[in-house]
Design an enzyme around this catalytic site. Structure first.
Site, PDB file in Angstrom:
ATOM      1  N   CYS A   1     -18.104 -26.864   3.943  1.00  0.00           N
ATOM      2  CA  CYS A   1     -17.041 -27.880   4.003  1.00  0.00           C
ATOM      3  C   CYS A   1     -17.205 -28.731   5.266  1.00  0.00           C
ATOM      4  O   CYS A   1     -18.201 -29.429   5.405  1.00  0.00           O
ATOM      5  CB  CYS A   1     -15.672 -27.229   3.910  1.00  0.00           C
ATOM      6  SG  CYS A   1     -14.377 -28.420   3.475  1.00  0.00           S
TER       7      CYS A   1
ATOM      8  N   HIS B   1     -16.135 -24.623  -1.217  1.00  0.00           N
ATOM      9  CA  HIS B   1     -15.896 -23.363  -0.503  1.00  0.00           C
ATOM     10  C   HIS B   1     -16.408 -22.182  -1.330  1.00  0.00           C
ATOM     11  O   HIS B   1     -15.676 -21.686  -2.184  1.00  0.00           O
ATOM     12  CB  HIS B   1     -14.393 -23.181  -0.249  1.00  0.00           C
ATOM     13  CG  HIS B   1     -13.873 -24.075   0.822  1.00  0.00           C
ATOM     14  ND1 HIS B   1     -13.848 -23.717   2.144  1.00  0.00           N
ATOM     15  CD2 HIS B   1     -13.377 -25.330   0.769  1.00  0.00           C
ATOM     16  CE1 HIS B   1     -13.344 -24.710   2.861  1.00  0.00           C
ATOM     17  NE2 HIS B   1     -13.045 -25.710   2.057  1.00  0.00           N
TER      18      HIS B   1
ATOM     19  N   GLU C   1     -16.628 -19.203  -0.446  1.00  0.00           N
ATOM     20  CA  GLU C   1     -15.802 -18.022  -0.145  1.00  0.00           C
ATOM     21  C   GLU C   1     -14.502 -18.024  -0.934  1.00  0.00           C
ATOM     22  O   GLU C   1     -13.804 -17.023  -0.984  1.00  0.00           O
ATOM     23  CB  GLU C   1     -15.542 -17.932   1.364  1.00  0.00           C
ATOM     24  CG  GLU C   1     -14.479 -18.876   1.927  1.00  0.00           C
ATOM     25  CD  GLU C   1     -14.954 -20.310   2.152  1.00  0.00           C
ATOM     26  OE1 GLU C   1     -16.038 -20.679   1.649  1.00  0.00           O
ATOM     27  OE2 GLU C   1     -14.224 -21.078   2.808  1.00  0.00           O
TER      28      GLU C   1
END
Lengths: 203, 259
Positions: free
Chosen positions: A81, A185, A187
């Site tokens: 990001c 993202h 994650e």
């Protein structure tokens, strides 16, 4: 596998740490360049403004440490990001700010088309522009989670390894040698995100 | 293309999850951690968790508990309740929240939205707006879990929070909340037309068609719901299937081994 996450006060390290640990990594949080010694995988996460991010990296000497890490070919780097955006030469969010200059390009604001809103928030498809080990085992066009208002305009088209249709086109992943960046993202992108992080760890 | 999000909302009060009607008559509906685990396993698009007593009790969020929740959550999570200064936001993000929802504090100090957007990026600043109609049918904003009339008119406030730097608006109809009677489509439409940031509609969903109405007639960009998932058989995946059959782009839920 030891992975260093750069901790420079910009954002949600909790998610990134947990996701990498899920992938079997041993996470080391780095607040200074010296902590990168002996590390072969570095993750630069981050949310927030470009100028603040660069200022925070500089203040801790992490900009120089990252530059040396990459120049010496000590291992892979993954920017996520804002972390991807900071890899650029310049950020045009607020005042024009120099970035890390690890991947040629500028970070500019998204220009919404009809019916589009900014920030670009939500799940959107990632269409690969090149075959890269990062995509191993992930179906073409898989949705990942995005949340951003600026995007990376690459200078060298070859360094764009994925695109996502929004506001025209968002370059959603970049690569130069052992330096990677993803605008989404991983994650927070459920199973495909975990797979991508595993792929990064396996590079 | 960008997928329309279906977002379960969890209301957290003291030690458990609750759900009420019209921001009142709270019923216990379980505990937080197992709910997050279930939604995470079901691979929902996103989750919203609101601590509904933090502001009233004038306390900070329970970061320790939040770290336990975020540890179990591999999808985006928005945290709200008691978000009244930059330090709280920093700690929430550090505890694994991806976005924070600001509500009551924004009326007292609108500048908080700007400061948060500048420091952490507008993409993680969700402004939550709770509104109901007054005697003249105009929508007004309420703070402190619907307890206090702020005197603010809805559309004007929505435009103001956008100009202050909000990244998204979570718009809840107090009257429809918990009713299962459907979203307040007129309210959603007013706000969605007035701003250029994403609008998440909330309050009133009771069946799959309601979600469709909020998106198609209301112009919402995402739909959030709580009661319908707590008290009926409907799941987020079934809502997405309904939307998919009607031509709305939604994300395919993935199986663990297919990823």
């Amino acid at each position: 596998m030891k992975v260093a996450i750069l901790d420079y006060g910009m954002g949600n390290l909790g998610s990134v740490t947990r996701a990498l640990e899920d992938c079997g990594a041993e996470v080391v949080l780095c607040t200074e360049g010296a902590a990168l010694e002996g590390i072969g995988k570095v993750v630069l996460p981050g949310v927030g403004a470009f100028a603040d991010g660069m200022a925070a990296l500089r203040q801790r000497g992490l900009d120089r440490a990252l530059g040396e890490y990459v120049a010496a070919g000590r291992g892979e780097l993954l920017g996520i990001c804002l972390g991807m955006q900071l890899l650029a030469d310049w950020g045009l969010e607020g005042e024009r700010t120099a970035g890390l200059g690890l991947i040629a390009g500028e970070v500019i604001r998204l220009q919404p088309g009809a019916g589009e809103r900014v920030p670009h928030v939500g799940w959107n498809c990632v269409q690969r522009l090149s075959d890269d080990p990062l995509w191993q085992g992930i179906a073409e066009g898989t949705d990942f989670y995005f949340v951003h208002s600026y995007h990376f305009a690459v200078t060298r088209q070859k360094q764009a390894i994925a695109r996502t249709p929004y506001c025209g086109e968002v370059i959603s992943a970049v690569r130069s040698g052992r330096v990677y960046g993803v605008q989404f993202h991983p994650e927070k992108s459920s199973f495909p995100g975990r797979r991508l992080l595993q792929n990064f760890l396996s590079l | 293309m960008l997928k329309t999000r279906v977002i379960p909302t969890l209301l957290w009060k003291d030690f458990g999850l609750v759900k009420g009607k019209g921001f009142d008559s709270w019923r216990r509906v379980g505990t937080v951690l197992p709910a997050i685990k279930v939604y995470n396993t079901r691979d929902v698009d996103e989750l919203i968790l609101l601590d509904i007593t933090a502001t009233a009790q004038e306390r900070e969020p329970d970061y320790e508990a939040i770290r336990d929740f975020t540890a179990e959550c591999s999808v985006p999570l928005t945290l709200g309740g008691g978000v009244n200064d930059l330090e709280v936001i920093r700690k929430l993000l550090y505890s694994g929240a991806d976005k924070v929802a600001i509500n009551s504090a924004a009326y007292a100090r609108p500048q908080l939205i700007t400061e948060a957007a500048q420091r952490f990026g507008s993409q993680c600043v969700v402004v939550s707006i709770d509104a109901r109609r007054d005697a003249h049918g105009r929508y007004r904003c309420y703070r402190c879990c619907g307890q206090e009339d702020t005197g603010r008119e809805l559309v004007a406030w929505a435009m103001e929070v956008e100009s202050l730097g909000a990244g998204e608006i979570l718009l809840t109809s107090i009257e429809r909340d918990g009713s299962l009677q459907g979203y307040d489509v007129g309210m959603i439409r007013q706000v969605a037309r007035a701003v250029n940031i994403p609008v998440i509609a909330a309050g009133g969903a009771g069946e799959a068609s309601h979600f469709h109405q909020a998106l198609v007639q209301g112009g919402a960009n995402a739909v959030a719901a709580a009661s319908v998932f707590h008290f009926t058989e409907l799941t987020p995946e079934e809502v997405k299937q309904y939307l998919r059959e009607r031509g709305i782009a939604v994300r395919n839920t993935l199986q663990r081994d297919a990823a």
